[in-house]
Design an enzyme around this catalytic site. Structure first.
Site, PDB file in Angstrom:
ATOM      1  CG  ASP A  91      -2.026  -1.019   0.991  1.00 55.27           C
ATOM      2  OD1 ASP A  91      -1.789  -2.206   1.266  1.00 55.27           O
ATOM      3  OD2 ASP A  91      -3.099  -0.640   0.482  1.00 55.27           O
TER       4      ASP A  91
HETATM    5  O1  MRU Z   1      -7.498  -3.121   2.959  1.00 58.50           O
HETATM    6  P1  MRU Z   1      -7.265  -3.470   1.521  1.00 58.50           P
HETATM    7  O2  MRU Z   1      -8.048  -4.648   1.057  1.00 58.50           O
HETATM    8  O3  MRU Z   1      -7.385  -2.275   0.615  1.00 58.50           O
HETATM    9  O4  MRU Z   1      -5.734  -3.900   1.499  1.00 58.50           O
HETATM   10  C1  MRU Z   1      -5.132  -4.221   0.284  1.00 58.50           C
HETATM   11  C2  MRU Z   1      -3.731  -4.659   0.417  1.00 58.50           C
HETATM   12  O5  MRU Z   1      -3.137  -4.624   1.461  1.00 58.50           O
HETATM   13  C3  MRU Z   1      -3.050  -5.030  -0.857  1.00 58.50           C
HETATM   14  O6  MRU Z   1      -2.090  -6.004  -0.616  1.00 58.50           O
HETATM   15  C4  MRU Z   1      -2.372  -3.793  -1.438  1.00 58.50           C
HETATM   16  O7  MRU Z   1      -3.257  -2.724  -1.509  1.00 58.50           O
HETATM   17  C5  MRU Z   1      -1.851  -4.053  -2.796  1.00 58.50           C
HETATM   18  S1  MRU Z   1      -3.154  -4.289  -3.986  1.00 58.50           S
HETATM   19  C6  MRU Z   1      -2.439  -4.545  -5.485  1.00 58.50           C
END
Ligand code: MRU
Length: 408
Positions: free
Chosen positions: A282
């Site tokens: 993220d």
């Molecule tokens: O809380 P989320 O579902 O948005 O978390 C997503 C993640 O942690 C993913 O691994 C990250 O955003 C990469 S998505 C290509």
């Protein structure tokens, strides 16, 4: 991939997003009509879609956010529908109002940096625009290209990841079948399509068709508390016919150890050892520290105990935050308590078949803990660069030199 997370109609300038809270039980699209909530407007906003987890995954969050800006501006500038109170007679004031609403949108989820990066680019674009028409078309073109670039990036991440993995296996003299592990959902649903970490897994699956040293199995962590692994990644892997096994997050060390020591009396789903743990991100900061779904850090700790397992982070450049030096500077989003104490799923009968309600599969929310208890619910954790062997982007794969990543 059958389900598209984001549908933008560039002719009508409309945005629909897959309601990921319902996947894999049901397929429903929601129409997004503005960027942020506004008392005078009843449309569902990008802010609500992102904060409410209807759409999720760092690149998808960015794309939905930026498209929602375009949709709002199309209403105001081209369709004369202005419940938001923009001053269309004063360009400077219009820009200031727009920036304020963009800032509000960015607050929807603080850890994933892609949305912030995309929005900062938007703010730069509007600076020198001389009319509302110019401003609109600048943002429209930017966002359409952002979507296209993200898709291309994902394919390149897949190819670069495969290159790294086979070079690593060759260096080690490993031949035969191997497994990989992943967490959360980083596939088509979290991006414009194909995926980042899951994109590498897709590309490895393709490679396996022509290579006897091949990925033969994937372990997907269920990813409590939101279960992006069991709901979304399992759905995508099943759809792609990639052999996989779902595990709970607390099975990881036992599984890794059982495979490393070939404890075949433990009913292992496959005997192929885990060679790579591949995760998305993220936010990746300058030194390579990587924020990703809660649970990622513990995977890296386990990998660090096994020299034969490499820990790989995969993300497009839009996930890199060059303004922060270390992971200590990353703000970690705290999610509502109820997301840990309650869970939503599809009701099943005693044979395991879905119970049908009036509008299709009957969904049910259940509480799994006493009411009113204390809960800690950070959405992400930070994996220190010391535990990361490789970071794969669309440009190349990055390795550390003297323990340091240089991501420039
Ligand atoms: O809380 P989320 O579902 O948005 O978390 C997503 C993640 O942690 C993913 O691994 C990250 O955003 C990469 S998505 C290509």
């Amino acid at each position: 991939m059958s389900l598209e997370a984001i549908k933008f109609d560039s002719q009508r300038v409309t945005l629909e997003i897959l309601n990921q809270l319902l996947v894999p039980y049901d397929t429903q699209y929601l129409s997004v009509g503005s960027m942020a909530p506004c008392d005078a407007d009843t449309s569902f906003s990008g802010y609500e879609a992102i904060k409410g987890m209807y759409t999720r995954g760092a690149p998808a969050i960015m794309l939905v956010g930026c498209f929602s800006v375009v949709v709002e501006l199309d209403r105001v500038i081209n369709k004369n529908d202005n419940p938001f109170g923009y001053n269309k007679d004063d360009l400077a004031e219009f820009k200031a109002q727009l920036e304020k609403r963009i800032d509000l949108l960015v607050e929807s989820r603080p850890t994933a940096v892609n949305l912030l990066n995309g929005c900062n680019e938007m703010k730069k674009i509007i600076q020198d625009k001389q009319s509302l028409k110019e401003l609109y078309s600048g943002l429209f073109d930017f966002t359409v290209k952002l979507y296209k670039d993200d898709l291309e990036s994902n394919y390149s991440i897949g190819a670069n990841g495969v290159k790294y993995i086979y070079q690593e296996l060759e260096k080690e003299g490993f031949t035969g079948e191997f497994s990989v592990m992943t967490i959360c959902n980083t596939g088509s649903l979290a991006t414009s399509g194909y995926g980042t970490a899951l994109g590498i897994i897709r590309a490895l699956h393709q490679e396996a068709r022509s290579n006897s040293t091949r990925m033969s199995h994937v372990y997907a962590c269920e990813t409590r508390p939101y279960n992006q692994g069991s709901r979304l990644t399992a759905y995508e892997l099943q759809y792609e016919k990639i052999p996989f096994t779902l595990i709970t997050d607390n099975m990881v060390s036992f599984l890794v150890d059982s495979l490393a020591r070939q404890k075949t009396n433990r009913s292992l789903p496959s005997t192929a050892p885990i060679k790579f743990i591949i995760v998305g991100a993220d936010r990746i900061v300058k030194n390579g520290d990587l924020a990703n779904k809660i649970g990622t850090f513990q995977l890296s700790l386990i990998a660090s105990l096994y020299p034969s397992i490499k820990f790989v982070g995969a993300a497009p450049t839009t996930t890199i935050d060059f303004t922060r030096n270390t992971g200590d500077e990353i703000v970690i989003e705290q999610r509502p308590k109820r997301e840990l104490t309650e869970i939503m799923g599809a009701a099943v009968d005693k044979d395991g078949s879905f119970v049908q309600g009036e509008n299709g599969v009957q969904l049910q929310k259940v509480r799994m803990a006493p009411a009113g208890i204390d809960v800690w619910n950070p959405s992400f954790d930070v994996t220190p660069h010391e535990n990361i062997d490789c970071i794969v982007t669309e440009k190349k794969y990055f390795l550390k030199k003297d323990g340091v990543f240089n991501l420039e």
